[in-house]
Design an enzyme around this catalytic site. Structure first.
Site, PDB file in Angstrom:
ATOM      1  N   GLU B  43       0.840  -1.211   0.000  1.00 45.33           N
ATOM      2  CA  GLU B  43       0.000   0.000   0.000  1.00 45.33           C
ATOM      3  C   GLU B  43       0.875   1.260   0.000  1.00 45.33           C
ATOM      4  OE1 GLU B  43      -2.121   0.464   3.664  1.00 45.33           O
ATOM      5  OE2 GLU B  43      -3.729   1.680   2.787  1.00 45.33           O
ATOM      6  N   LYS B 116     -10.480   2.636  -1.262  1.00 43.78           N
ATOM      7  CA  LYS B 116     -10.570   1.956   0.046  1.00 43.78           C
ATOM      8  C   LYS B 116     -11.869   2.332   0.764  1.00 43.78           C
ATOM      9  CE  LYS B 116      -7.501   1.447   4.121  1.00 43.78           C
ATOM     10  NZ  LYS B 116      -6.098   1.739   4.529  1.00 43.78           N
ATOM     11  N   CYS B 153      -5.673  -2.713   2.627  1.00 40.93           N
ATOM     12  CA  CYS B 153      -5.307  -2.703   4.045  1.00 40.93           C
ATOM     13  C   CYS B 153      -6.499  -2.953   4.969  1.00 40.93           C
ATOM     14  CB  CYS B 153      -4.566  -1.413   4.380  1.00 40.93           C
ATOM     15  SG  CYS B 153      -3.618  -1.549   5.943  1.00 40.93           S
TER      16      CYS B 153
END
Lengths: 291, 291
Positions: B43, B116, B153
């Site tokens: 990431e 995300k 993540c």
């Protein structure tokens, strides 16, 4: 609240129901002797796992929850030992049949029923022949010692079931089980896969998970199964705290649910969920009906 | 279709973006040399993990996807090596800022963006200061080698994200990550917890999971973080197939997605779901609005 001790048990079922109920009672007593306050018995422990075959005569094993002699006996036991017992049984309800669980509180009262939601079907595990898909939805129970959630066997593979119970405030999840060998794939054991799925529920929801499986070889009309045991208790990060092999066992672990609640809040997983993005989960095929 | 080789990489980020991009390129080349066709970089690899602190000046690190120089370079690399690259970057989009990922196909085309969805917030991980919660929803991508799903993540902790991608037909899940020490709890490592959550996604959805984390110590204005690496590739029963420590690494594993598709169908987990019972998942607090 002080720490709470929970237990998982496992044993081999004989063809004689009275023997199995007596064995279950003795394991509950052994767990209570070790301080256990919530004790999980394996799935459908009164009988051999009858779903090996599709046999109409085996519907006779089902009983209504009302007046069920084994539930009554477990209520007595719970009251005497002041323990919570989530008890799995084959439920007859008019023309419907369920793979059910009665949650018996530490005063012997039945708090209610949960009926298995996810029904498997495969060689050796012919559950769609016997059980209606459960209609209770996922439930949690405010017992004397904790708010508990209970799934039944195949339910344990579904993150939706664990997550739903955690969302409803379950502090710990219990799963009675009957899982073992695969007649069509005799060299394969699902034991590790089975454990990891539930370790994942513990890790993702930050609640302990207790699984109670049976052991022993059972011969059906069309196939034989060897149940692998491997009952376990996982902590709130998915770690295995205690685990059985393929022998009779009583496992215990202790949890402080207040500490776990703070740990859960501090890690933020229930703060950062995005239900606005979860509509695809309401489908079977991933086609999002809101688009 | 023949077997597909996938890779996860991990490295320590320097303060100099050009060095990080060069390092990323060299690891992609190393993975491709080992036969990898889909290669996951960690990431936000262009910079140190800037979310350690709340600093308005660090919004200058964000770039629009359109004309993004690192994405352009990765497109060239993908085209040259004929590899799929899901590339994480800090996206500026007018007044919105996202933690985004562009999926670059093996011909160098960008198939689209994922932003995300689940944004963490905690000491050392001040992501709610920088990132809008993503508005793309979960996505899957028909790349040259497989239909892939990508989370970023914190998304990797949410069973809803993994399940949604699997429902949409993802054959494998990729997660770029930046996770390490907890400044408020210096003796604690979340590494095992982190892995088990994703092993659970693999086990419950019966798809492989690839996670790529960074390594190294980084000092911010208010705290320091040590990223633990532990990048891994898990198989479709949640088993760890290959795993890194805290050193630079390229991990690879090979999957035959046709075999996995049959295995998944045969086990029945996607047959026995009960969306009619999942409405509580659409809530944050477990209060079911349909009741």
């Amino acid at each position: 609240m002080a720490a709470v001790t929970v237990a998982a048990t496992q044993f081999a079922c004989s063809p004689i129901a009275a023997e199995n109920v007596a064995r279950a009672e003795s394991l509950v007593r052994a767990a209570a002797d070790r301080g256990a306050q919530i004790i999980q018995l394996q799935e459908l422990f009164e009988t051999p796992y009858f779903c090996k075959d599709q046999r109409a005569d085996l519907f006779d094993l089902a009983r209504p929850a009302e007046g069920h002699p084994t539930l009554a006996r477990m209520q007595e036991l719970a009251r005497e030992l002041e323990v919570v017992l989530p008890v799995s049984f084959f439920e007859a309800a008019n023309n419907a049949y369920y793979n059910s669980l009665a949650v018996i509180d530490a005063d012997g009262d039945i708090l209610g029923l949960y009926r298995k939601s996810h029904i498997p079907d495969g060689v050796g595990y012919q559950e769609k022949f016997y059980f209606n898909p459960g209609d209770t939805g996922f439930r949690v129970w405010d017992t004397a010692y904790a708010r508990i959630g209970c799934g039944i066997c195949w339910d344990q593979w579904f993150p939706e079931c664990a997550r739903s119970m955690a969302l409803m405030g379950a502090e710990i999840l219990f799963y009675p089980t009957a899982i073992g060998s695969e007649p069509n794939d005799p060299d394969y054991s699902s034991a590790d896969h089975w454990q990891r799925a539930m370790q994942g529920h513990a890790a993702c929801n930050m609640v302990p998970v207790v699984a109670s499986n049976r052991i022993g070889r059972e011969d059906g009309s069309t196939c034989s199964l060897t149940f692998y045991g491997r009952s376990f208790i996982a902590g709130p990060r998915g770690e295995i705290l205690t685990e059985a092999g393929d022998q009779e066992a009583v496992l215990t672990a202790e949890f402080d649910f207040e500490t776990l609640r703070r740990q859960r809040a501090g890690w933020g997983l229930f703060r950062d969920r995005r239900p606005d993005l979860y509509t695809v989960m309401m489908t079977l095929d991933g086609q999002n009906w809101t688009e």
